[in-house]
Scaffold this motif. Structure first.
Motif, PDB file in Angstrom:
ATOM      1  N   VAL A  37       0.875  -1.171   0.000  1.00 29.02           N
ATOM      2  CA  VAL A  37       0.000   0.000   0.000  1.00 29.02           C
ATOM      3  C   VAL A  37       0.911   1.220   0.000  1.00 29.02           C
ATOM      4  O   VAL A  37       1.784   1.343   0.864  1.00 29.02           O
ATOM      5  N   MET A  38       0.731   2.118  -0.977  1.00 27.51           N
ATOM      6  CA  MET A  38       1.636   3.264  -1.115  1.00 27.51           C
ATOM      7  C   MET A  38       0.882   4.583  -1.081  1.00 27.51           C
ATOM      8  O   MET A  38      -0.232   4.669  -1.598  1.00 27.51           O
ATOM      9  N   ALA A  39       1.523   5.588  -0.509  1.00 28.41           N
ATOM     10  CA  ALA A  39       1.030   6.951  -0.663  1.00 28.41           C
ATOM     11  C   ALA A  39       1.214   7.308  -2.132  1.00 28.41           C
ATOM     12  O   ALA A  39       2.151   6.823  -2.781  1.00 28.41           O
ATOM     13  N   LYS A  72       7.761   6.843  -3.502  1.00 31.03           N
ATOM     14  CA  LYS A  72       8.529   6.374  -4.656  1.00 31.03           C
ATOM     15  C   LYS A  72       9.139   5.019  -4.352  1.00 31.03           C
ATOM     16  O   LYS A  72       9.587   4.762  -3.243  1.00 31.03           O
ATOM     17  N   ILE A  73       9.150   4.172  -5.383  1.00 33.83           N
ATOM     18  CA  ILE A  73       9.736   2.843  -5.252  1.00 33.83           C
ATOM     19  C   ILE A  73      10.584   2.566  -6.487  1.00 33.83           C
ATOM     20  O   ILE A  73      10.256   2.998  -7.590  1.00 33.83           O
ATOM     21  N   GLY A  74      11.678   1.855  -6.284  1.00 40.98           N
ATOM     22  CA  GLY A  74      12.551   1.498  -7.395  1.00 40.98           C
ATOM     23  C   GLY A  74      13.832   0.869  -6.884  1.00 40.98           C
ATOM     24  O   GLY A  74      14.037   0.725  -5.677  1.00 40.98           O
ATOM     25  N   TYR A  75      14.688   0.507  -7.826  1.00 37.26           N
ATOM     26  CA  TYR A  75      15.957  -0.139  -7.486  1.00 37.26           C
ATOM     27  C   TYR A  75      17.102   0.518  -8.261  1.00 37.26           C
ATOM     28  O   TYR A  75      17.663  -0.083  -9.179  1.00 37.26           O
ATOM     29  N   PRO A  76      17.463   1.779  -7.908  1.00 33.59           N
ATOM     30  CA  PRO A  76      18.548   2.468  -8.616  1.00 33.59           C
ATOM     31  C   PRO A  76      19.885   1.730  -8.632  1.00 33.59           C
ATOM     32  O   PRO A  76      20.632   1.859  -9.608  1.00 33.59           O
ATOM     33  N   PRO A  77      20.243   0.918  -7.606  1.00 35.18           N
ATOM     34  CA  PRO A  77      21.531   0.225  -7.668  1.00 35.18           C
ATOM     35  C   PRO A  77      21.651  -0.746  -8.841  1.00 35.18           C
ATOM     36  O   PRO A  77      22.755  -1.189  -9.164  1.00 35.18           O
ATOM     37  N   ALA A  78      20.534  -1.073  -9.492  1.00 32.25           N
ATOM     38  CA  ALA A  78      20.602  -1.961 -10.659  1.00 32.25           C
ATOM     39  C   ALA A  78      21.502  -1.366 -11.738  1.00 32.25           C
ATOM     40  O   ALA A  78      22.094  -2.095 -12.532  1.00 32.25           O
ATOM     41  N   ARG A  79      21.636  -0.041 -11.751  1.00 33.92           N
ATOM     42  CA  ARG A  79      22.492   0.630 -12.737  1.00 33.92           C
ATOM     43  C   ARG A  79      23.961   0.259 -12.544  1.00 33.92           C
ATOM     44  O   ARG A  79      24.741   0.319 -13.483  1.00 33.92           O
ATOM     45  N   VAL A  80      24.335  -0.095 -11.321  1.00 39.83           N
ATOM     46  CA  VAL A  80      25.735  -0.362 -11.006  1.00 39.83           C
ATOM     47  C   VAL A  80      25.968  -1.815 -10.609  1.00 39.83           C
ATOM     48  O   VAL A  80      26.899  -2.455 -11.079  1.00 39.83           O
ATOM     49  N   TRP A  81      25.110  -2.332  -9.718  1.00 40.58           N
ATOM     50  CA  TRP A  81      25.356  -3.631  -9.106  1.00 40.58           C
ATOM     51  C   TRP A  81      24.491  -4.765  -9.631  1.00 40.58           C
ATOM     52  O   TRP A  81      24.563  -5.883  -9.154  1.00 40.58           O
ATOM     53  N   GLY A  82      23.646  -4.511 -10.582  1.00 43.04           N
ATOM     54  CA  GLY A  82      22.816  -5.583 -11.116  1.00 43.04           C
ATOM     55  C   GLY A  82      21.483  -5.708 -10.402  1.00 43.04           C
ATOM     56  O   GLY A  82      21.064  -4.817  -9.680  1.00 43.04           O
ATOM     57  N   ARG A 118       1.216   6.164  -7.403  1.00 45.23           N
ATOM     58  CA  ARG A 118       0.172   6.084  -8.428  1.00 45.23           C
ATOM     59  C   ARG A 118       0.663   5.268  -9.626  1.00 45.23           C
ATOM     60  O   ARG A 118      -0.040   4.409 -10.136  1.00 45.23           O
ATOM     61  N   GLU A 119       1.905   5.525 -10.073  1.00 41.31           N
ATOM     62  CA  GLU A 119       2.477   4.755 -11.189  1.00 41.31           C
ATOM     63  C   GLU A 119       2.669   3.290 -10.789  1.00 41.31           C
ATOM     64  O   GLU A 119       2.420   2.390 -11.594  1.00 41.31           O
ATOM     65  N   ALA A 120       3.099   3.060  -9.550  1.00 37.46           N
ATOM     66  CA  ALA A 120       3.313   1.694  -9.063  1.00 37.46           C
ATOM     67  C   ALA A 120       2.004   0.900  -9.060  1.00 37.46           C
ATOM     68  O   ALA A 120       1.978  -0.275  -9.420  1.00 37.46           O
ATOM     69  N   ALA A 121       0.908   1.544  -8.675  1.00 33.03           N
ATOM     70  CA  ALA A 121      -0.394   0.871  -8.686  1.00 33.03           C
ATOM     71  C   ALA A 121      -0.808   0.546 -10.116  1.00 33.03           C
ATOM     72  O   ALA A 121      -1.302  -0.546 -10.388  1.00 33.03           O
ATOM     73  N   ALA A 122      -0.589   1.478 -11.042  1.00 36.16           N
ATOM     74  CA  ALA A 122      -0.946   1.243 -12.447  1.00 36.16           C
ATOM     75  C   ALA A 122      -0.117   0.103 -13.043  1.00 36.16           C
ATOM     76  O   ALA A 122      -0.613  -0.662 -13.872  1.00 36.16           O
ATOM     77  N   MET A 123       1.135  -0.033 -12.602  1.00 38.03           N
ATOM     78  CA  MET A 123       2.017  -1.089 -13.112  1.00 38.03           C
ATOM     79  C   MET A 123       1.748  -2.442 -12.463  1.00 38.03           C
ATOM     80  O   MET A 123       2.172  -3.472 -12.973  1.00 38.03           O
ATOM     81  N   VAL A 136      -3.195   2.543  -3.684  1.00 37.87           N
ATOM     82  CA  VAL A 136      -2.558   3.829  -3.468  1.00 37.87           C
ATOM     83  C   VAL A 136      -3.543   4.697  -2.694  1.00 37.87           C
ATOM     84  O   VAL A 136      -4.747   4.629  -2.933  1.00 37.87           O
ATOM     85  N   VAL A 137      -3.027   5.450  -1.727  1.00 41.05           N
ATOM     86  CA  VAL A 137      -3.888   6.295  -0.910  1.00 41.05           C
ATOM     87  C   VAL A 137      -3.429   7.736  -0.994  1.00 41.05           C
ATOM     88  O   VAL A 137      -2.369   8.043  -1.529  1.00 41.05           O
TER      89      VAL A 137
END
Length: 186
Positions: free
Chosen positions: A96-98, A102-112, A141-146, A152-153
């Protein structure tokens, strides 16, 4: 409402950040500070692959214990859920997200890619690749759509419709008999 909170504590595990964020990831203090022998050296000590594997395996087991829990697990995300924080959130049964979280995995750019591999499980290969090849962050909102977030609240840190949302969600979860919840994988 105290009755709702009592049911939540008995019937589910709700994870929430203690500060402005759900979780901003791994503590990189050991990797980002300390004395160096020369300016090009990244770590205070050389990388040891066996120790790194053991540590990451331990983190992954801890994250996946949320997925294997006998009680439903709910990630209540406000602020950021990035890197290891996204692993924690995605290993929960419900996210459940406001709307401005924001959610994501930026370290994927460097560490996989992240070790629990929940991005692929939750999103499918194409959307997971989009997130992990770019390292982008998306809003609630984007995370819920995906399909990352269950719901999302309101963007204010869970003020307003928080209690009503949690009450409705818990009513749905607790209406199911505990045996059925276990059989359903919760």
């Amino acid at each position: 409402d105290q009755d709702v909170l009592a049911v939540v504590e008995r019937q589910a595990v709700v994870l929430d950040g203690a500060g402005r964020a759900f979780c901003a990831g791994y503590d990189l203090q050991d990797f980002g500070s300390g004395r160096r022998e020369h300016p090009g050296q990244q770590e205070a000590a050389p990388w040891e692959p066996t120790a790194d594997y053991a540590a990451m395996k331990g983190y992954t087991e801890d994250f996946m214990s949320l997925w294997r829990s006998n009680k439903p697990t709910i990630a209540k995300v406000r602020g950021h859920a990035v890197a290891g924080g996204s692993d924690i959130a995605l290993c929960c049964d419900l996210v459940v997200m406001a709307e401005d979280a924001k959610i994501g995995y930026p370290p994927a750019r460097v560490w996989g890619v992240p070790t629990p591999a929940m991005w692929v499980y939750r999103l499918g290969a194409e959307k997971a690749k989009r997130m992990l090849l770019t390292g982008d962050l998306v809003t609630g909102r984007e995370a819920a759509a995906m399909g990352i977030a269950t719901a999302v609240v309101d963007h204010r840190p869970f003020h307003g419709d928080r209690a009503a949302f949690e009450a409705a969600l818990m009513a749905q979860i607790t209406a199911v008999q505990p045996d059925i919840i276990c059989l359903a994988g919760f």
